[in-house]
Write a protein that holds these residues in place. Structure first.
Motif, mmCIF file in Angstrom:
data_model
loop_
_atom_site.group_PDB
_atom_site.id
_atom_site.type_symbol
_atom_site.label_atom_id
_atom_site.label_comp_id
_atom_site.label_asym_id
_atom_site.label_seq_id
_atom_site.Cartn_x
_atom_site.Cartn_y
_atom_site.Cartn_z
ATOM 1 N N ALA A 36 72.319 46.670 40.673
ATOM 2 C CA ALA A 36 73.765 46.889 40.763
ATOM 3 C C ALA A 36 74.198 48.034 39.856
ATOM 4 O O ALA A 36 74.999 48.877 40.245
ATOM 5 C CB ALA A 36 74.516 45.609 40.403
ATOM 6 N N PHE A 66 73.112 51.262 41.399
ATOM 7 C CA PHE A 66 73.942 51.585 42.549
ATOM 8 C C PHE A 66 75.292 52.143 42.113
ATOM 9 O O PHE A 66 75.815 53.084 42.726
ATOM 10 C CB PHE A 66 74.142 50.336 43.405
ATOM 11 C CG PHE A 66 74.770 50.622 44.731
ATOM 12 C CD1 PHE A 66 73.990 50.949 45.826
ATOM 13 C CD2 PHE A 66 76.148 50.579 44.897
ATOM 14 C CE1 PHE A 66 74.562 51.226 47.054
ATOM 15 C CE2 PHE A 66 76.736 50.857 46.122
ATOM 16 C CZ PHE A 66 75.944 51.185 47.196
ATOM 17 N N ALA A 67 75.840 51.576 41.059
ATOM 18 C CA ALA A 67 77.156 52.011 40.587
ATOM 19 C C ALA A 67 77.173 53.496 40.216
ATOM 20 O O ALA A 67 78.212 54.135 40.241
ATOM 21 C CB ALA A 67 77.585 51.165 39.395
ATOM 22 N N PHE A 85 75.178 55.796 41.763
ATOM 23 C CA PHE A 85 74.571 56.561 42.853
ATOM 24 C C PHE A 85 75.281 57.892 43.067
ATOM 25 O O PHE A 85 74.685 58.841 43.568
ATOM 26 C CB PHE A 85 74.596 55.738 44.143
ATOM 27 C CG PHE A 85 73.300 55.039 44.430
ATOM 28 C CD1 PHE A 85 72.387 54.788 43.416
ATOM 29 C CD2 PHE A 85 72.987 54.636 45.720
ATOM 30 C CE1 PHE A 85 71.187 54.143 43.682
ATOM 31 C CE2 PHE A 85 71.791 54.000 45.990
ATOM 32 C CZ PHE A 85 70.895 53.747 44.967
ATOM 33 N N ARG A 95 67.924 57.736 45.385
ATOM 34 C CA ARG A 95 68.751 56.707 46.034
ATOM 35 C C ARG A 95 67.944 55.972 47.086
ATOM 36 O O ARG A 95 67.943 54.736 47.146
ATOM 37 C CB ARG A 95 69.975 57.348 46.698
ATOM 38 C CG ARG A 95 71.031 57.849 45.732
ATOM 39 C CD ARG A 95 72.379 58.069 46.412
ATOM 40 N NE ARG A 95 72.346 58.948 47.551
ATOM 41 C CZ ARG A 95 72.808 60.201 47.591
ATOM 42 N NH1 ARG A 95 73.348 60.742 46.503
ATOM 43 N NH2 ARG A 95 72.751 60.918 48.696
ATOM 44 N N TRP A 152 72.929 44.537 54.639
ATOM 45 C CA TRP A 152 73.768 45.532 53.953
ATOM 46 C C TRP A 152 72.931 46.742 53.562
ATOM 47 O O TRP A 152 73.307 47.889 53.824
ATOM 48 C CB TRP A 152 74.395 44.868 52.717
ATOM 49 C CG TRP A 152 75.304 45.734 51.894
ATOM 50 C CD1 TRP A 152 76.486 46.290 52.301
ATOM 51 C CD2 TRP A 152 75.117 46.123 50.530
ATOM 52 N NE1 TRP A 152 77.042 46.986 51.251
ATOM 53 C CE2 TRP A 152 76.227 46.901 50.156
ATOM 54 C CE3 TRP A 152 74.134 45.869 49.568
ATOM 55 C CZ2 TRP A 152 76.374 47.436 48.875
ATOM 56 C CZ3 TRP A 152 74.276 46.390 48.299
ATOM 57 C CH2 TRP A 152 75.385 47.174 47.957
ATOM 58 N N LEU A 155 73.085 50.786 54.632
ATOM 59 C CA LEU A 155 73.152 51.858 53.639
ATOM 60 C C LEU A 155 72.018 52.852 53.819
ATOM 61 O O LEU A 155 72.214 54.063 53.762
ATOM 62 C CB LEU A 155 73.104 51.270 52.227
ATOM 63 C CG LEU A 155 74.329 50.490 51.778
ATOM 64 C CD1 LEU A 155 74.053 49.754 50.477
ATOM 65 C CD2 LEU A 155 75.526 51.428 51.614
ATOM 66 N N GLU A 168 72.253 56.793 54.677
ATOM 67 C CA GLU A 168 71.626 57.808 53.830
ATOM 68 C C GLU A 168 70.743 58.719 54.677
ATOM 69 O O GLU A 168 70.796 59.943 54.557
ATOM 70 C CB GLU A 168 70.767 57.145 52.747
ATOM 71 C CG GLU A 168 71.539 56.387 51.688
ATOM 72 C CD GLU A 168 72.204 57.309 50.654
ATOM 73 O OE1 GLU A 168 71.988 58.526 50.695
ATOM 74 O OE2 GLU A 168 72.958 56.779 49.828
ATOM 75 N N ARG A 215 74.090 62.150 54.388
ATOM 76 C CA ARG A 215 74.687 62.463 53.096
ATOM 77 C C ARG A 215 73.931 63.598 52.395
ATOM 78 O O ARG A 215 72.712 63.615 52.377
ATOM 79 C CB ARG A 215 74.603 61.189 52.269
ATOM 80 C CG ARG A 215 75.297 61.190 50.985
ATOM 81 C CD ARG A 215 75.336 59.758 50.507
ATOM 82 N NE ARG A 215 76.369 59.039 51.251
ATOM 83 C CZ ARG A 215 77.631 59.043 50.862
ATOM 84 N NH1 ARG A 215 77.990 59.702 49.793
ATOM 85 N NH2 ARG A 215 78.526 58.372 51.546
ATOM 86 N N ASN A 228 81.362 64.169 45.959
ATOM 87 C CA ASN A 228 81.030 64.517 47.343
ATOM 88 C C ASN A 228 82.028 63.925 48.332
ATOM 89 O O ASN A 228 82.105 62.739 48.523
ATOM 90 C CB ASN A 228 79.617 64.053 47.699
ATOM 91 C CG ASN A 228 79.354 62.648 47.199
ATOM 92 O OD1 ASN A 228 80.109 62.139 46.366
ATOM 93 N ND2 ASN A 228 78.327 62.016 47.720
ATOM 94 N N PRO A 246 80.258 54.386 51.923
ATOM 95 C CA PRO A 246 78.879 54.695 52.258
ATOM 96 C C PRO A 246 78.385 53.967 53.513
ATOM 97 O O PRO A 246 77.567 54.477 54.244
ATOM 98 C CB PRO A 246 78.124 54.221 51.018
ATOM 99 C CG PRO A 246 79.082 54.404 49.919
ATOM 100 C CD PRO A 246 80.426 54.105 50.509
ATOM 101 N N GLY A 247 78.905 52.783 53.757
ATOM 102 C CA GLY A 247 78.443 52.004 54.907
ATOM 103 C C GLY A 247 79.026 52.486 56.223
ATOM 104 O O GLY A 247 78.562 52.117 57.290
#
Lengths: 213, 213
Positions: A110, A113-114, A116, A124, A174, A178, A182, A186, A200, A207-208
């Motif tokens: 987590a 990810f925060a 990223f 990533r 999930w 993601l 990716e 991205r 960005n 992101p999803g």
DNA sequence: AATTTCATGTAATTCGTTACATGATTCC
DNA sequence: GGAATCATGTAACGAATTACATGAAATT
């Protein structure tokens, strides 16, 4: 000496990279913006800040240090503001680049990810995929253990297992989304160089989102 | 002296209530059947067992103690078997009856739920409802913090928040189902008296099932 | 003027893990 | 007879919390 937990150190460095802050504010950000999942107390945070200073990754500033005249004007007096040093920034980039097996455990993931937003695409990907296979492993174990013990368990225990597995399965889905996103495009954005404020925006949604397609 | 974590003590007592076991086996049950969510190591378990013995809630038995002749026959030699004493049983019932605010924190709740089979209906209800309002509280905070900070956050942080909230919402829905089912009619079964083997079969499905109605 | 919120820290304690040390039993 | 698994423990350490202690600034 010591590791200072990795996760707290990492998060502090990451938050301070965005802007200097004092401990009290830092803690709030840790527990809201970042920490839906994790709360730290002052008794943890302050000693940690001290050791980060010792290691040369942060410097303490009193408000007067930077601008002696403007200090009293600012909304509320900030006693000790922590600012990331060049070495600290470098250290954070290093942490960001690592994608070892620790990086896909629950809380560690987590935290990764925060940040990223500051992480390069290939890292990533590695982290997301590592996390996914970690969860799939876990699912396998759960299924196996469930098959072995199904009869001996009462309804409630069974229901608990079932709900737990469903949660894990949900997280895998999930992650799949993601990862797909990716893959789809991205941009690279290596964490070095340009200012962190040019977030960005080439992909506006979350992101999803796969846009309107 | 000390609390011995509550959760481990509780789980050990609960598992031993079903049948006597030695440490090694206990640990496996803790980490599979019961512990999708929580793993304990020997370094935690064995000292804990010792203090529970000291407090008179468990007694140690070598296999020969109970049945000197049959002992060698049994599949594999069990070195130290722990058995719940009358006092231990009583203590466990007490723990079971408590439904204080600690009981609705994440891991504590899971442990409580795992032993719902031995818990009286009214306590089950209180725990489920307590858990639910605890989560709703948390949701409120998350929503508020999200509203306050939405613009300042990048896509990934936002997505993390979103996913976190969704997880909580999902658990609330799960609890709603369980509460409804409990209301609808599961029988009382106070945890005392009859042997634990007459597991309530008056409702065959999982607790979340509302049958064929 | 009093209360709340901001702000910083320390000491004792709790909870738990890792690494180590040891040995019996089962399976091949 | 050697490897894997079963089985029990301890000592050193790690991470983080709680309770305590202190005080300044903002709000009422």
């Amino acid at each position: 000496m010591s590791k200072r937990s990795g996760i707290l150190e990492f998060a502090v460095l990451g938050l301070l990279r965005e802007s200097p802050m004092h401990g009290y504010e830092l803690r709030k950000r840790l527990n809201t913006s970042l920490g839906v999942f994790r709360a730290f107390s002052y008794g943890t945070l302050y000693p940690c800040l001290k050791t980060l200073v010792t290691q040369g990754w942060l410097i303490e500033e009193t408000a007067a240090d930077t601008d002696p005249s403007a200090a009293p004007l600012a909304g509320r007096r900030a006693k000790i503001v922590y600012r990331l040093t060049a070495a600290g920034k470098e250290h954070f980039e290093e942490l960001l680049a690592h994608s070892g097996p620790d990086a896909w455990e629950d809380e560690h993931f987590a935290a990764r990810f925060a940040f990223f937003g500051q992480t390069s695409k290939d890292v990533r990907m590695r982290v997301l995929e590592g996390r996914r296979s970690r969860l799939e492993e876990r699912l396998e174990k759960m299924r196996a253990s469930l098959a072995r013990t199904r009869e001996r368990l009462d309804d409630y225990t069974l229901e608990l297992q079932r709900h737990g597995m469903e949660s894990v399965e949900r997280e895998v889905r999930w992650l799949n989304e993601l990862i797909e996103t990716e893959r789809a495009g991205r941009s690279e954005r290596p964490a070095t160089g340009r200012d962190h404020n040019d977030n960005n925006q080439e992909n506006g949604g979350r992101p999803g989102d796969r846009g309107t397609a």
